[in-house]
Scaffold this motif. Structure first.
Motif, mmCIF file in Angstrom:
data_model
loop_
_atom_site.group_PDB
_atom_site.id
_atom_site.type_symbol
_atom_site.label_atom_id
_atom_site.label_comp_id
_atom_site.label_asym_id
_atom_site.label_seq_id
_atom_site.Cartn_x
_atom_site.Cartn_y
_atom_site.Cartn_z
ATOM 1 N N VAL A 2 0.857 -1.185 0.000
ATOM 2 C CA VAL A 2 0.000 0.000 0.000
ATOM 3 C C VAL A 2 0.891 1.233 0.000
ATOM 4 N N ALA A 3 0.683 2.102 -0.973
ATOM 5 C CA ALA A 3 1.449 3.344 -1.078
ATOM 6 C C ALA A 3 0.536 4.528 -0.847
ATOM 7 N N ILE A 4 1.106 5.626 -0.384
ATOM 8 C CA ILE A 4 0.354 6.870 -0.272
ATOM 9 C C ILE A 4 1.050 7.924 -1.118
ATOM 10 N N LEU A 5 0.273 8.623 -1.941
ATOM 11 C CA LEU A 5 0.780 9.634 -2.873
ATOM 12 C C LEU A 5 0.009 10.919 -2.648
ATOM 13 N N SER A 29 -3.457 0.926 9.384
ATOM 14 C CA SER A 29 -3.299 2.160 8.601
ATOM 15 C C SER A 29 -1.876 2.362 8.102
ATOM 16 N N THR A 30 -1.097 1.285 8.104
ATOM 17 C CA THR A 30 0.294 1.351 7.683
ATOM 18 C C THR A 30 0.406 1.403 6.162
ATOM 19 N N VAL A 31 1.385 2.165 5.673
ATOM 20 C CA VAL A 31 1.699 2.176 4.249
ATOM 21 C C VAL A 31 3.133 1.706 4.062
ATOM 22 N N GLN A 32 3.399 1.150 2.878
ATOM 23 C CA GLN A 32 4.725 0.591 2.597
ATOM 24 C C GLN A 32 5.552 1.451 1.639
ATOM 25 N N THR A 56 10.612 4.009 8.643
ATOM 26 C CA THR A 56 10.020 4.817 7.580
ATOM 27 C C THR A 56 10.104 4.058 6.252
ATOM 28 N N PRO A 57 9.017 4.043 5.489
ATOM 29 C CA PRO A 57 9.031 3.286 4.229
ATOM 30 C C PRO A 57 9.809 3.992 3.129
ATOM 31 N N PRO A 58 10.159 3.282 2.061
ATOM 32 C CA PRO A 58 10.815 3.908 0.907
ATOM 33 C C PRO A 58 10.027 5.120 0.435
ATOM 34 N N THR A 59 10.755 6.136 -0.009
ATOM 35 C CA THR A 59 10.118 7.416 -0.314
ATOM 36 C C THR A 59 10.607 7.968 -1.650
ATOM 37 N N LEU A 60 9.664 8.458 -2.436
ATOM 38 C CA LEU A 60 9.958 9.157 -3.690
ATOM 39 C C LEU A 60 9.541 10.607 -3.550
ATOM 40 N N PHE A 95 8.015 -2.400 -4.782
ATOM 41 C CA PHE A 95 7.009 -3.465 -4.604
ATOM 42 C C PHE A 95 7.328 -4.719 -5.421
ATOM 43 N N ASN A 96 8.424 -4.675 -6.174
ATOM 44 C CA ASN A 96 8.806 -5.817 -7.019
ATOM 45 C C ASN A 96 7.651 -6.249 -7.906
ATOM 46 N N LYS A 97 6.976 -5.275 -8.501
ATOM 47 C CA LYS A 97 5.806 -5.574 -9.341
ATOM 48 C C LYS A 97 6.235 -5.755 -10.798
#
Length: 302
Positions: free
Chosen positions: A158-161, A182-185, A235-239, A300-302
């Motif tokens: 789950v990502a948040i943008l 409510s966690t995002v990755q 803290t998750p990976p961030t762009l 996410f290795n998608k």
């Protein structure tokens, strides 16, 4: 500490009344941004996204009720036996204006690429001050996770943008991961600040309205609402996708330094010679979407 408690109590009171009669601020729209930005960038056009017939769009889904007040989200996804990564999209508008429809184009484009996308409505400062918006967005993520099967969501991805103030909120949500539901990755911050009180920051009235007062009065709140404050090894990976205007990425370089200390993957993409709301326009819309998808594919290795 007393001031912090006071702010939280005020927010609770606002929520209990669910101010349905508040005056909605419509100062930040795609149309108003276009009129302003076209003066300096006469070649720009509002981005138009070709509809993908495979993408299902469900509008005005109620994810939260506060007395008589309902908060909604719009879902964009493909029916599939396969679970897809989710992207929660948060609109901008200086914490006081804007609406979820402004994220529809990005949501449509990313859904066509195999992501389940959700554009979120949340309470703005004319209705409820900080931390109401943070609470709303976290509850939207909880709703999405609870209904993951319906929207083909892979809850482990789950990502948040967010864009502008929505980017600030996205970073704050991602750096305050504490409750699994409510966690995002992953975080994608598009021209949103990381610190309210910072040498590069020019936040004033809009921030004060949202945070309940000026920095001199509420320094603890201004610090607490800054993503930079909360960065740690979890803290998750961030762009970061930024314009080249320093005021819109205040605290970013400090956050990158912290992420690097913890060996957390991060990327920085700069959109030069562009207006702040560059993601609305043809010239930069596809670039914004492409950067986002490339990043998510990697983490996410998608």
């Amino acid at each position: 500490m007393k001031r912090v408690i006071c702010i939280i109590l005020i927010t609770v009171i606002q929520s209990s009344f669910a101010q349905s009669n508040y005056t909605k601020d419509t100062s930040y729209t795609i149309a108003s941004s276009f009129r302003k930005d076209k003066l300096k960038f006469p070649y720009i056009q509002i981005a138009k996204v070709k509809k993908d017939k495979r993408v299902i769009v469900e509008n005005e889904i109620v994810y939260k009720e506060i007395n008589s007040r309902r908060l909604h989200l719009d879902a964009f996804y493909k029916k599939s036996k396969q679970q897809h990564p989710a992207v929660v999209l948060v609109h901008g508008g200086g914490w006081k204006s804007g609406d979820k429809s402004q994220m529809g184009s990005i949501a449509s484009a990313m859904a066509a690429k195999g992501y389940s996308c959700f554009a979120i409505e949340y309470r703005l400062s004319p209705e409820a001050i900080y931390p109401a918006a943070v609470q709303d967005i976290k509850e939207a993520i909880q709703y999405i996770r609870k209904n993951a099967k319906q929207y083909n969501v892979d809850t482990s991805r789950v990502a948040i943008l967010g864009c502008s103030s929505g980017g600030q909120l996205a970073a704050l949500i991602g750096t305050t991961n504490s409750t699994p539901s409510s966690t995002v990755q992953a975080i994608i911050d598009i021209d949103g600040i990381l610190a309210f009180k910072h040498p590069e920051s020019e936040e004033g009235k809009a921030a004060s309205l949202w945070l309940g007062g000026e920095y001199e009065t509420l320094p603890e709140i201004w610090k607490e609402a800054s993503a930079l404050t909360h960065v740690n090894e979890k803290t998750p990976p961030t762009l970061y996708i930024n314009s080249d205007m320093p005021r819109f990425h205040a605290g970013r370089d400090d956050m990158i330094a912290k992420l690097n200390q913890h060996a957390i993957y991060n990327e920085l993409k700069t959109i030069p010679n562009a207006p702040h709301s560059f993601w609305f326009y043809d010239s930069w819309f596809n670039t914004t979407v492409d950067y986002s998808i490339q990043f998510l594919k990697k983490v996410f290795n998608k």
